[in-house]
Write a protein that holds these residues in place. Structure first.
Motif, PDB file in Angstrom:
ATOM      1  N   GLU A   5      39.239  47.204  24.513  1.00  0.00           N
ATOM      2  CA  GLU A   5      39.338  46.152  25.389  1.00  0.00           C
ATOM      3  C   GLU A   5      40.639  45.674  25.808  1.00  0.00           C
ATOM      4  OE1 GLU A   5      35.629  43.494  23.637  1.00  0.00           O
ATOM      5  OE2 GLU A   5      37.546  42.872  23.207  1.00  0.00           O
ATOM      6  N   ILE A   6      41.663  45.780  24.985  1.00  0.00           N
ATOM      7  CA  ILE A   6      43.023  45.704  25.252  1.00  0.00           C
ATOM      8  C   ILE A   6      43.667  46.711  25.926  1.00  0.00           C
ATOM      9  CG2 ILE A   6      45.246  45.370  24.100  1.00  0.00           C
ATOM     10  CD1 ILE A   6      44.133  43.807  21.909  1.00  0.00           C
ATOM     11  N   TYR A   7      43.128  47.824  25.849  1.00  0.00           N
ATOM     12  CA  TYR A   7      43.664  48.999  26.467  1.00  0.00           C
ATOM     13  C   TYR A   7      43.502  48.945  28.056  1.00  0.00           C
ATOM     14  CZ  TYR A   7      43.737  53.462  29.193  1.00  0.00           C
ATOM     15  OH  TYR A   7      44.170  54.277  30.057  1.00  0.00           O
ATOM     16  N   GLN A   8      42.093  48.456  28.315  1.00  0.00           N
ATOM     17  CA  GLN A   8      41.579  48.539  29.703  1.00  0.00           C
ATOM     18  C   GLN A   8      42.028  47.241  30.428  1.00  0.00           C
ATOM     19  OE1 GLN A   8      39.675  50.761  31.138  1.00  0.00           O
ATOM     20  NE2 GLN A   8      38.740  51.768  29.585  1.00  0.00           N
ATOM     21  N   ASP A   9      42.182  46.063  29.718  1.00  0.00           N
ATOM     22  CA  ASP A   9      42.450  44.822  30.505  1.00  0.00           C
ATOM     23  C   ASP A   9      43.947  44.686  30.389  1.00  0.00           C
ATOM     24  OD1 ASP A   9      39.862  44.715  31.288  1.00  0.00           O
ATOM     25  OD2 ASP A   9      39.567  43.125  29.425  1.00  0.00           O
ATOM     26  N   VAL A  10      44.923  45.020  29.407  1.00  0.00           N
ATOM     27  CA  VAL A  10      45.986  44.600  29.091  1.00  0.00           C
ATOM     28  C   VAL A  10      46.907  45.768  29.037  1.00  0.00           C
ATOM     29  CG1 VAL A  10      47.820  43.298  27.412  1.00  0.00           C
ATOM     30  CG2 VAL A  10      45.217  42.725  27.801  1.00  0.00           C
ATOM     31  N   ASN A  11      46.911  46.653  28.151  1.00  0.00           N
ATOM     32  CA  ASN A  11      48.025  47.714  28.268  1.00  0.00           C
ATOM     33  C   ASN A  11      47.898  48.628  29.527  1.00  0.00           C
ATOM     34  OD1 ASN A  11      46.621  48.539  24.990  1.00  0.00           O
ATOM     35  ND2 ASN A  11      48.357  47.283  25.518  1.00  0.00           N
ATOM     36  N   ASN A  12      46.583  48.945  30.040  1.00  0.00           N
ATOM     37  CA  ASN A  12      46.526  49.557  31.319  1.00  0.00           C
ATOM     38  C   ASN A  12      46.463  48.660  32.534  1.00  0.00           C
ATOM     39  OD1 ASN A  12      46.725  52.181  32.446  1.00  0.00           O
ATOM     40  ND2 ASN A  12      44.495  51.970  33.017  1.00  0.00           N
ATOM     41  N   GLY A  13      45.936  47.351  32.104  1.00  0.00           N
ATOM     42  CA  GLY A  13      45.771  46.573  33.291  1.00  0.00           C
ATOM     43  C   GLY A  13      46.843  45.883  33.769  1.00  0.00           C
ATOM     44  N   VAL A  14      48.148  45.969  33.180  1.00  0.00           N
ATOM     45  CA  VAL A  14      49.263  45.754  33.966  1.00  0.00           C
ATOM     46  C   VAL A  14      49.578  46.414  35.148  1.00  0.00           C
ATOM     47  CG1 VAL A  14      50.146  43.975  32.196  1.00  0.00           C
ATOM     48  CG2 VAL A  14      50.664  46.373  32.245  1.00  0.00           C
ATOM     49  N   TYR A  15      49.686  47.801  34.833  1.00  0.00           N
ATOM     50  CA  TYR A  15      49.798  48.980  35.658  1.00  0.00           C
ATOM     51  C   TYR A  15      48.541  49.138  36.823  1.00  0.00           C
ATOM     52  CZ  TYR A  15      52.711  51.104  32.380  1.00  0.00           C
ATOM     53  OH  TYR A  15      54.043  51.315  31.547  1.00  0.00           O
ATOM     54  N   ARG A  16      47.220  48.601  36.441  1.00  0.00           N
ATOM     55  CA  ARG A  16      46.387  48.459  37.539  1.00  0.00           C
ATOM     56  C   ARG A  16      46.601  47.477  38.463  1.00  0.00           C
ATOM     57  NH1 ARG A  16      41.754  46.727  34.974  1.00  0.00           N
ATOM     58  NH2 ARG A  16      40.425  47.237  36.989  1.00  0.00           N
ATOM     59  N   CYS A  17      47.485  46.176  38.046  1.00  0.00           N
ATOM     60  CA  CYS A  17      47.840  45.275  38.999  1.00  0.00           C
ATOM     61  C   CYS A  17      49.107  45.888  39.805  1.00  0.00           C
ATOM     62  CB  CYS A  17      48.471  44.254  38.182  1.00  0.00           C
ATOM     63  SG  CYS A  17      47.089  43.031  37.493  1.00  0.00           S
ATOM     64  N   GLY A  18      50.075  46.555  38.972  1.00  0.00           N
ATOM     65  CA  GLY A  18      51.535  46.827  39.732  1.00  0.00           C
ATOM     66  C   GLY A  18      51.083  47.850  40.967  1.00  0.00           C
ATOM     67  N   PHE A  19      50.151  48.754  40.638  1.00  0.00           N
ATOM     68  CA  PHE A  19      50.061  49.890  41.364  1.00  0.00           C
ATOM     69  C   PHE A  19      48.791  49.848  42.402  1.00  0.00           C
ATOM     70  CE2 PHE A  19      52.529  52.243  37.968  1.00  0.00           C
ATOM     71  CZ  PHE A  19      53.604  52.318  38.831  1.00  0.00           C
ATOM     72  N   ALA A  20      48.178  48.751  42.200  1.00  0.00           N
ATOM     73  CA  ALA A  20      47.038  48.749  43.325  1.00  0.00           C
ATOM     74  C   ALA A  20      47.285  48.654  44.692  1.00  0.00           C
ATOM     75  CB  ALA A  20      46.387  47.080  43.026  1.00  0.00           C
ATOM     76  N   THR A  21      46.692  49.249  45.711  1.00  0.00           N
ATOM     77  CA  THR A  21      46.943  49.316  46.979  1.00  0.00           C
ATOM     78  C   THR A  21      46.218  48.626  47.960  1.00  0.00           C
ATOM     79  OG1 THR A  21      45.737  51.410  47.145  1.00  0.00           O
ATOM     80  CG2 THR A  21      48.078  51.812  46.529  1.00  0.00           C
ATOM     81  N   THR A  22      45.269  47.614  47.241  1.00  0.00           N
ATOM     82  CA  THR A  22      44.429  46.856  48.099  1.00  0.00           C
ATOM     83  C   THR A  22      44.547  45.605  47.507  1.00  0.00           C
ATOM     84  OG1 THR A  22      42.488  47.088  47.073  1.00  0.00           O
ATOM     85  CG2 THR A  22      42.910  48.772  48.964  1.00  0.00           C
ATOM     86  N   GLN A  23      44.332  44.361  48.264  1.00  0.00           N
ATOM     87  CA  GLN A  23      44.471  43.173  47.530  1.00  0.00           C
ATOM     88  C   GLN A  23      43.411  42.978  46.784  1.00  0.00           C
ATOM     89  OE1 GLN A  23      46.931  41.034  48.456  1.00  0.00           O
ATOM     90  NE2 GLN A  23      45.943  39.341  46.743  1.00  0.00           N
ATOM     91  N   GLU A  24      42.010  43.313  47.061  1.00  0.00           N
ATOM     92  CA  GLU A  24      40.916  43.116  46.185  1.00  0.00           C
ATOM     93  C   GLU A  24      41.016  43.872  44.871  1.00  0.00           C
ATOM     94  OE1 GLU A  24      36.085  44.176  46.705  1.00  0.00           O
ATOM     95  OE2 GLU A  24      37.427  44.970  48.069  1.00  0.00           O
ATOM     96  N   THR A  25      41.500  45.262  44.847  1.00  0.00           N
ATOM     97  CA  THR A  25      41.855  45.905  43.363  1.00  0.00           C
ATOM     98  C   THR A  25      42.672  45.281  42.564  1.00  0.00           C
ATOM     99  OG1 THR A  25      43.122  47.663  44.479  1.00  0.00           O
ATOM    100  CG2 THR A  25      40.781  48.018  44.314  1.00  0.00           C
ATOM    101  N   TYR A  26      43.937  44.789  43.334  1.00  0.00           N
ATOM    102  CA  TYR A  26      44.955  43.890  42.548  1.00  0.00           C
ATOM    103  C   TYR A  26      44.248  42.848  41.905  1.00  0.00           C
ATOM    104  CZ  TYR A  26      48.287  40.329  42.081  1.00  0.00           C
ATOM    105  OH  TYR A  26      49.138  39.299  41.770  1.00  0.00           O
ATOM    106  N   GLU A  27      43.691  41.758  42.564  1.00  0.00           N
ATOM    107  CA  GLU A  27      42.909  40.512  42.253  1.00  0.00           C
ATOM    108  C   GLU A  27      41.867  40.953  41.030  1.00  0.00           C
ATOM    109  OE1 GLU A  27      41.687  37.908  45.135  1.00  0.00           O
ATOM    110  OE2 GLU A  27      43.798  37.866  46.137  1.00  0.00           O
TER     111      GLU A  27
END
Length: 316
Positions: free
Chosen positions: A180-202
């Motif tokens: 859970e922590i990997y998906q949403d936190v450890n890797n989640g911050v990267y998914r925020c930072g490197f998202a290329t659409t508003q929808e996936t970032y949010e």
């Protein structure tokens, strides 16, 4: 494109994807390879003190967890440590912190040299942590989730007498929290930072802070995530938390709250920071220079944030 190719491009949805780990050998007590030999037919390398070199960047959270576990368990003499420059160029991680720009044990200028020696066809991104065999010069593994687990379970002969037991006998809850922590936190911050659409970032942003809210509540009545004892999952969360306000909050747009605005998480992170092997392995200068100077698409002008004041980590 090979399965190891770094997928910096977004998926059709705009979501950032992390590349797979290409080198997945393991160093285990069950290896049938003789000392000084390469891996056995199952890809298992023998446990040998002084043979392997752990290559890390002090900026990288995935590598940082291996540095902490290595120290906690007392494996410094059994597994040597190489540290790369926090700033990568087009050829990847560099040994420019060492004299003559070469790792003094491996004799290479770039970690990619070991990757190419091991697999000349490799065309993916070179990652840390990586364990390299000093006898053959080959990469053993860059499988960062498995590296620290094996430090705990396969290197017990070389643990310090008072080494903590980081893997509980019943691993069900540990494994659930790790995932859970990997998906949403450890890797989640990267998914925020490197998202290329508003929808996936949010979407990544909402999942990140929903999980942090849950962890904040969980820590209301316990010292560590699994109760009163430090475990592997605490280390994995810590390396993201210690970077949160310095880089993820602003650089990766994870800005609903700062870590300092979560009372329980902030107190928990500071408790860990003061433990041996935690705060002493944190290098905020290398962390900030790596993130702000290597992500050109996010920070094209290369301005490195001056704050926050690291003295807050030692405040009462």
């Amino acid at each position: 494109m090979s399965r190891a190719q770094f997928v910096k491009e977004s998926a059709p949805s705009g979501e950032w994807k992390r590349q797979s780990n290409w080198f997945t050998g393991r160093i285990t007590r069950e290896s049938t390879a003789r000392p000084g030999e390469g891996p056995d037919e199952r890809g298992r390398w023998p446990v040998e003190t002084g043979r392997y070199r752990l290559v890390v960047s002090l900026a990288c959270p995935w590598a940082h967890r291996s540095v902490i576990v290595r120290r906690l368990l007392g494996l410094e003499d059994a597994i040597s440590l190489g540290v790369v420059d926090p700033i990568r160029d087009d050829r990847g991680w560099r040994f420019t912190l060492d004299p003559a720009g070469r790792d003094p044990v491996l004799g290479i200028e770039f970690l990619s040299d070991a990757y190419r020696r091991t697999d000349p066809s490799y065309d993916g991104r070179v990652t840390v942590p990586t364990i390299v065999d000093t006898v053959t010069g080959l990469v053993v593994t860059n499988d960062y989730p498995q590296i620290t687990l094996d430090f705990s379970t396969e290197w017990t002969e070389f643990h310090r007498p008072d080494a903590p037991r980081l893997i509980p006998a019943d691993r069900a809850e540990l494994n659930r929290l790790i995932e859970e922590i990997y998906q949403d936190v450890n890797n989640g911050v990267y998914r925020c930072g490197f998202a290329t659409t508003q929808e996936t970032y949010e979407s990544a942003y909402d999942a990140l802070f929903e999980r942090l809210d849950e962890l904040e509540e969980r820590l209301a009545d316990r010292e560590y995530l699994l109760g009163d004892r430090l475990t592997e999952v605490d280390i994995r969360l810590f390396t993201t938390l210690v970077r949160f306000d310095a880089v993820y909050h602003g650089h990766f747009k994870c800005n609903r709250n700062k870590l300092t605005e979560f009372p329980n998480l902030w107190a928990y992170a500071r408790r860990l920071y003061r433990l041996p092997s935690f705060g002493e392995t944190v290098d905020f200068d290398q962390i900030k220079r790596h993130y702000y100077l290597t992500h050109d698409t996010i920070n094209p002008n290369g301005i490195v944030a001056k704050g926050p004041d690291p003295r807050a980590w030692m405040a009462a």
